[in-house]
Design an enzyme around this catalytic site. Structure first.
Site, PDB file in Angstrom:
ATOM      1  N   LYS A  54      23.121  19.116  43.101  1.00  0.00           N
ATOM      2  CA  LYS A  54      23.568  19.336  41.688  1.00  0.00           C
ATOM      3  C   LYS A  54      22.980  20.937  41.589  1.00  0.00           C
ATOM      4  O   LYS A  54      22.145  21.173  41.131  1.00  0.00           O
ATOM      5  CB  LYS A  54      22.820  18.695  40.342  1.00  0.00           C
ATOM      6  CG  LYS A  54      23.296  17.137  40.635  1.00  0.00           C
ATOM      7  CD  LYS A  54      22.395  16.648  39.313  1.00  0.00           C
ATOM      8  CE  LYS A  54      22.727  14.948  39.184  1.00  0.00           C
ATOM      9  NZ  LYS A  54      21.582  14.541  37.987  1.00  0.00           N
ATOM     10  N   ASP A  57      18.430  11.453  48.896  1.00  0.00           N
ATOM     11  CA  ASP A  57      19.606  11.080  48.081  1.00  0.00           C
ATOM     12  C   ASP A  57      20.167  12.299  47.394  1.00  0.00           C
ATOM     13  O   ASP A  57      21.227  12.293  47.437  1.00  0.00           O
ATOM     14  CB  ASP A  57      19.041   9.882  47.404  1.00  0.00           C
ATOM     15  CG  ASP A  57      18.073   9.980  46.457  1.00  0.00           C
ATOM     16  OD1 ASP A  57      17.227  11.229  46.611  1.00  0.00           O
ATOM     17  OD2 ASP A  57      17.620   9.124  45.340  1.00  0.00           O
ATOM     18  N   PHE A 100      24.788  11.924  36.333  1.00  0.00           N
ATOM     19  CA  PHE A 100      23.838  11.099  36.794  1.00  0.00           C
ATOM     20  C   PHE A 100      24.328   9.888  37.413  1.00  0.00           C
ATOM     21  O   PHE A 100      24.981   9.085  37.008  1.00  0.00           O
ATOM     22  CB  PHE A 100      23.013  10.540  35.340  1.00  0.00           C
ATOM     23  CG  PHE A 100      21.532   9.994  35.801  1.00  0.00           C
ATOM     24  CD1 PHE A 100      20.463  10.939  35.885  1.00  0.00           C
ATOM     25  CD2 PHE A 100      21.551   8.726  36.283  1.00  0.00           C
ATOM     26  CE1 PHE A 100      19.251  10.315  36.639  1.00  0.00           C
ATOM     27  CE2 PHE A 100      20.523   8.301  36.747  1.00  0.00           C
ATOM     28  CZ  PHE A 100      19.140   9.166  36.955  1.00  0.00           C
ATOM     29  N   LYS A 145      12.452   6.051  46.992  1.00  0.00           N
ATOM     30  CA  LYS A 145      13.330   4.849  47.324  1.00  0.00           C
ATOM     31  C   LYS A 145      14.853   5.318  47.588  1.00  0.00           C
ATOM     32  O   LYS A 145      15.663   4.575  48.315  1.00  0.00           O
ATOM     33  CB  LYS A 145      13.272   3.622  46.419  1.00  0.00           C
ATOM     34  CG  LYS A 145      12.015   3.212  46.214  1.00  0.00           C
ATOM     35  CD  LYS A 145      11.984   2.177  45.166  1.00  0.00           C
ATOM     36  CE  LYS A 145      10.577   1.749  44.826  1.00  0.00           C
ATOM     37  NZ  LYS A 145      10.661   0.757  43.635  1.00  0.00           N
ATOM     38  N   GLY A 146      15.235   6.460  46.890  1.00  0.00           N
ATOM     39  CA  GLY A 146      16.618   6.428  46.679  1.00  0.00           C
ATOM     40  C   GLY A 146      17.536   6.842  47.968  1.00  0.00           C
ATOM     41  O   GLY A 146      18.846   6.462  47.940  1.00  0.00           O
ATOM     42  N   ASP A 149      19.097   4.888  41.470  1.00  0.00           N
ATOM     43  CA  ASP A 149      18.915   3.959  40.741  1.00  0.00           C
ATOM     44  C   ASP A 149      18.904   4.696  39.122  1.00  0.00           C
ATOM     45  O   ASP A 149      18.833   5.902  39.060  1.00  0.00           O
ATOM     46  CB  ASP A 149      17.471   3.307  40.638  1.00  0.00           C
ATOM     47  CG  ASP A 149      16.426   4.324  40.409  1.00  0.00           C
ATOM     48  OD1 ASP A 149      16.269   5.531  40.881  1.00  0.00           O
ATOM     49  OD2 ASP A 149      15.383   3.933  39.537  1.00  0.00           O
TER      50      ASP A 149
HETATM   51  P1  IMP Z   1      14.661  16.779  41.775  1.00  0.00           P
HETATM   52  O1  IMP Z   1      12.877  16.762  41.895  1.00  0.00           O
HETATM   53  O2  IMP Z   1      14.719  17.141  40.260  1.00  0.00           O
HETATM   54  O3  IMP Z   1      15.398  17.477  42.547  1.00  0.00           O
HETATM   55  O4  IMP Z   1      14.938  15.200  41.762  1.00  0.00           O
HETATM   56  C1  IMP Z   1      15.051  14.677  42.686  1.00  0.00           C
HETATM   57  C2  IMP Z   1      14.843  13.097  42.862  1.00  0.00           C
HETATM   58  O5  IMP Z   1      15.102  12.679  41.220  1.00  0.00           O
HETATM   59  C3  IMP Z   1      15.652  12.364  43.552  1.00  0.00           C
HETATM   60  O6  IMP Z   1      15.116  12.230  44.780  1.00  0.00           O
HETATM   61  C4  IMP Z   1      16.024  11.285  42.945  1.00  0.00           C
HETATM   62  O7  IMP Z   1      15.244  10.261  43.130  1.00  0.00           O
HETATM   63  C5  IMP Z   1      16.015  11.616  41.553  1.00  0.00           C
HETATM   64  N1  IMP Z   1      17.289  11.937  41.025  1.00  0.00           N
HETATM   65  C6  IMP Z   1      17.766  13.148  40.479  1.00  0.00           C
HETATM   66  N2  IMP Z   1      18.924  13.077  39.834  1.00  0.00           N
HETATM   67  C7  IMP Z   1      19.460  11.956  39.971  1.00  0.00           C
HETATM   68  C8  IMP Z   1      20.503  11.212  39.540  1.00  0.00           C
HETATM   69  O8  IMP Z   1      21.590  11.648  39.178  1.00  0.00           O
HETATM   70  N3  IMP Z   1      20.677   9.887  39.863  1.00  0.00           N
HETATM   71  C9  IMP Z   1      19.562   9.011  40.320  1.00  0.00           C
HETATM   72  N4  IMP Z   1      18.454  10.001  40.574  1.00  0.00           N
HETATM   73  C10 IMP Z   1      18.361  11.057  40.443  1.00  0.00           C
HETATM   74 MG    MG Z   2      14.553  10.311  45.447  1.00  0.00          MG
END
Ligand code: IMP
Ligand code: MG
Length: 181
Positions: free
Chosen positions: A135, A104, A156, A47-48, A163
């Site tokens: 990040k 996002d 975060f 959704k982000g 969210d």
């Molecule tokens: P990854 O798989 O760890 O790269 O995370 C990706 C997903 O985790 C993103 O699409 C977000 O939905 C969520 N996410 C990661 N970091 C954050 C944050 O700082 N705030 C909110 N959602 C996050």
């Molecule tokens: Mg996401």
């Protein structure tokens, strides 16, 4: 169960609305130049990314169709569960098309790696990725992000679609929450 105190925080402004909009114009220029008028399939990762996606596609001047993929990995924690689940797939064939993924945020990179593998298997002409936030210090895979809006630290981020436990998506700015200890 005790209520999560993080949900009562008022997120501090981390990236103001005006900075997001200015950066989106630059990202859109990059994308317009990269595709040179070639049609793309723009993919919103739910959704982000829904707000980022809605804003940026209106700045693009290439022909595009919109598709939506939904994945979840987070539950209600601030750290990735490491398990990515596809909850909504695309029905349209992607073979021979130029696919551009809009995320996002790339944190561990596990979600984007999962998406890249999923979409590559459908034989598109190309796949590129654009993430509003990135990040670099949290990255655990060697996934490449083609365009990045803002590189951030271990904050975060919430708001502008992002969210924490389902909350804060409607904030017009990107805020940050204090980490859980
Ligand atoms: P990854 O798989 O760890 O790269 O995370 C990706 C997903 O985790 C993103 O699409 C977000 O939905 C969520 N996410 C990661 N970091 C954050 C944050 O700082 N705030 C909110 N959602 C996050
Ligand atoms: Mg996401």
């Amino acid at each position: 169960m005790m209520e999560d105190p993080t949900l009562n925080q008022k997120p501090k402004v981390f990236i103001p609305e005006i900075k997001i909009q200015a950066r989106l114009i630059e990202l859109a220029q990059e994308i317009n130049q990269a595709y040179q008028g070639k049609p793309i399939v723009a993919i919103c990762i739910l959704k982000g990314s829904f707000i980022f996606f809605s804003d940026i596609i209106r700045l693009l001047d290439i022909p595009l169709t919109c598709e939506f993929l939904a994945l979840s990995s987070y539950g209600s924690k601030m750290v990735s569960s490491g398990e990515v689940k596809l909850t909504l797939d695309i029905n349209e064939p992607l073979e021979g098309k130029h696919v551009l993924i809009f995320e996002d945020i790339v944190d561990s990179g596990l979600t984007l790696t999962y998406i890249m593998n999923l979409l590559q298997a459908r034989k598109p002409a190309s796949v590129r990725s654009c993430s509003l936030l990135f990040k670099p210090e949290s990255l655990k895979t060697d996934v490449h992000v083609d365009s990045v809006g803002f590189k951030i630290g271990k904050e975060f981020g919430v708001g502008y679609g992002l969210d924490y436990a389902g909350k804060f998506r409607g904030l017009p700015y990107i805020g940050c929450l204090e980490h859980e200890h």
